[in-house]
Design an enzyme around this catalytic site. Structure first.
Site, PDB file in Angstrom:
ATOM      1  CD1 TRP A 141      18.581  54.587  22.982  1.00 10.71           C
ATOM      2  CD2 TRP A 141      17.391  56.116  21.940  1.00 10.71           C
ATOM      3  NE1 TRP A 141      18.412  54.457  22.065  1.00 10.71           N
ATOM      4  CE2 TRP A 141      17.224  55.689  21.075  1.00 10.71           C
ATOM      5  CE3 TRP A 141      16.233  57.460  21.999  1.00 10.71           C
ATOM      6  CZ2 TRP A 141      17.585  56.184  19.914  1.00 10.71           C
ATOM      7  CZ3 TRP A 141      16.274  57.624  21.242  1.00 10.71           C
ATOM      8  CH2 TRP A 141      16.774  56.782  20.211  1.00 10.71           C
ATOM      9  CG  ASP A 198      12.877  52.790  26.639  1.00 11.37           C
ATOM     10  OD1 ASP A 198      12.429  51.889  26.064  1.00 11.37           O
ATOM     11  OD2 ASP A 198      13.127  54.059  26.244  1.00 11.37           O
ATOM     12  CE  LYS A 220      15.043  49.826  19.321  1.00  9.28           C
ATOM     13  NZ  LYS A 220      15.468  50.265  18.374  1.00  9.28           N
TER      14      LYS A 220
HETATM   15  N1  PLP Z   1      14.295  53.610  23.796  1.00  9.14           N
HETATM   16  C1  PLP Z   1      14.917  53.031  23.097  1.00  9.14           C
HETATM   17  C2  PLP Z   1      15.840  51.950  24.208  1.00  9.14           C
HETATM   18  C3  PLP Z   1      14.873  53.145  21.973  1.00  9.14           C
HETATM   19  O1  PLP Z   1      16.297  52.108  21.332  1.00  9.14           O
HETATM   20  C4  PLP Z   1      14.829  53.486  20.935  1.00  9.14           C
HETATM   21  C5  PLP Z   1      14.974  53.634  19.583  1.00  9.14           C
HETATM   22  O2  PLP Z   1      15.859  53.020  19.333  1.00  9.14           O
HETATM   23  C6  PLP Z   1      13.617  54.626  21.759  1.00  9.14           C
HETATM   24  C7  PLP Z   1      13.344  54.765  22.993  1.00  9.14           C
HETATM   25  C8  PLP Z   1      13.566  55.721  20.343  1.00  9.14           C
HETATM   26  O3  PLP Z   1      12.138  54.671  20.045  1.00  9.14           O
HETATM   27  P1  PLP Z   1      11.391  55.731  18.622  1.00  9.14           P
HETATM   28  O4  PLP Z   1      11.970  55.756  17.835  1.00  9.14           O
HETATM   29  O5  PLP Z   1      10.144  54.407  18.087  1.00  9.14           O
HETATM   30  O6  PLP Z   1      10.116  56.333  18.688  1.00  9.14           O
END
Ligand code: PLP
Length: 407
Positions: A115, A209, A234
């Site tokens: 991510w 994040d 989550k």
């Molecule tokens: N950041 C993290 C740590 C994630 O686990 C996720 C998705 O699982 C995201 C970003 C991306 O999230 P989204 O699908 O809501 O854009």
């Protein structure tokens, strides 16, 4: 199959507490005695304004968010923040330092998994398109055995920050959901994100994040961050909602910045627009906010994030403890090194591929779901979000131990 027959260990969207979902189902039909469901009332009604205020106040109290920071509710998921953070923070930097050209401006990323890597790639697209430099301050793959896996957070002496006066922001991901790498929460531990490497903790703003660890434990030093954010799906609620905890000086007039040469920013992505309109600039993800409020209140009623941290600590101890035994027997490898292991997403691979199939069958037979690793890394991933109880963790540990004994 009934809900009771299944243990959902998926990485997200993931299990939510059943009693909360039952209450949510009632509100879906008749919200607070209005005779209308929560997805059917106006987002400008007094009832929904109250819900927004309650959600904000409950999160502020749970996480001890100081008055220096606003709590905002956005759409678009965490992935949209990969984009909006670049646009808002380059705007802020341009307003603060109109004299610094793009070619001498930096944004810094710490890459510890899928991510943060994705976020840095979006940074390169957006900032790169206006000539701003993207610096990978550390990439933890450099510290893995094969040089390409994410096994740990970077060591403290690994970080190569850009000159602070020329840096619009510093970015990292606190918990890497796919890889299972997490920073420690206490600054006393060498695997924490090194907040203290930034002198005044104002500039450059630190952006983190927390999507897959939000509300799983307290966030110490919250005032040291420019922004903490997380998608809801989550620990918090259904997908659709992204929670942003933003220091007020990051809420800037993006049009004024554009006049000075910063990129043009869609108004729906401007944090100031969101804040000026109490997160109701346009229709927000109402159902997700409603369920998130129920979840947050439930956590508060059970004593808040400190006892939750203890429960989550015990759960991951149970699972890693069972896995260590399989590792000692040479059956598996836990992907992440001690000190960087995620409490929320436990990842491991079998050393012999035929065991993998047998283990998957053993988990299926016991009703465990969502345990296959992300398609990019393979193996297995057991997610231990808040809705997973110690009893559930014990069940998983028993499946692991039985598998060990029968192998
Ligand atoms: N950041 C993290 C740590 C994630 O686990 C996720 C998705 O699982 C995201 C970003 C991306 O999230 P989204 O699908 O809501 O854009």
């Amino acid at each position: 199959m009934e809900r009771k027959d299944v243990l959902n260990l998926g990485a997200g969207p993931s299990a939510l507490p059943e009693h909360v979902l039952q209450e949510a189902a009632r509100g879906l039909l008749n919200y607070n005695g209005t005779g209308m469901g929560i997805t059917e009332i106006s987002h400008r009604s007094k009832e929904f304004q109250q819900l927004t205020n309650d959600l904000s106040a409950t999160l502020r109290s749970l996480l001890n968010v100081p008055q220096t920071h606003e709590i905002l509710f956005a759409q678009g998921g965490a992935s949209l923040v990969f984009s909006s953070i670049v646009l808002n923070l380059l705007s802020r930097f341009k307003l603060l330092h109109p004299e610094i050209p793009a070619s001498e401006t930096y944004i810094d990323y710490v890459v510890t998994g899928t991510w943060s890597k994705k976020a840095s790639e979006e940074g390169k697209r957006l900032a790169g398109s206006v000539g701003v430099n993207v610096n990978i301050a550390a990439d933890s793959r450099a510290y893995s055995k094969d040089g390409k896996s994410f096994e740990c957070v970077p060591p403290l002496d690994a970080y190569k920050w850009s000159p602070p006066a020329q840096t619009a922001f510093v970015y990292y991901c606190e918990n890497e959901t796919v890889n299972g790498v997490q920073f420690a929460s206490s600054q006393a531990v060498s695997t924490a994100f090194p907040l203290n490497q930034f002198q005044d903790n104002i500039d450059p703003p630190i952006i983190a994040d927390f999507s897959s660890s939000f509300l799983s434990r307290p966030i110490p030093n919250i005032s040291s961050y420019g922004m903490i954010y997380g998608g809801a799906q989550k620990n918090v609620g259904p997908a659709g909602l992204t929670i942003l905890i933003v220091r007020k000086d990051l809420l800037v007039d993006v049009d004024a910045a554009h006049k000075l040469g910063a990129p043009v920013v869609p108004l729906t992505l401007s944090y100031k627009t969101l804040a000026d309109n109490g997160s109701l600039y346009n229709t927000p993800p109402m159902f997700s906010m409603y369920v998130s409020l129920l979840v947050a209140k439930d956590i508060a009623a059970k004593g808040g994030l400190v006892p939750l941290e203890e429960r989550n600590y015990q759960k991951q101890e149970t699972i890693y403890g069972a896995l260590e035994k399989l590792q000692e027997k040479g059956l598996i490898r836990i992907n992440v090194l001690p000190g960087s292991r995620s409490w929320m997403n436990v990842t491991f691979v079998f050393l012999q591929p035929d065991k993998e199939k047998a283990f998957l069958e053993a988990t299926e037979a016991k009703g465990l779901r969502g345990v296959k690793g992300h398609r990019s890394v393979g193996g297995f991933r057991i997610s231990l979000y808040n809705a997973i109880t110690q009893e559930n963790a014990d069940t998983v540990a028993t499946v692991l131990t039985n598998f060990l004994n029968s192998s």
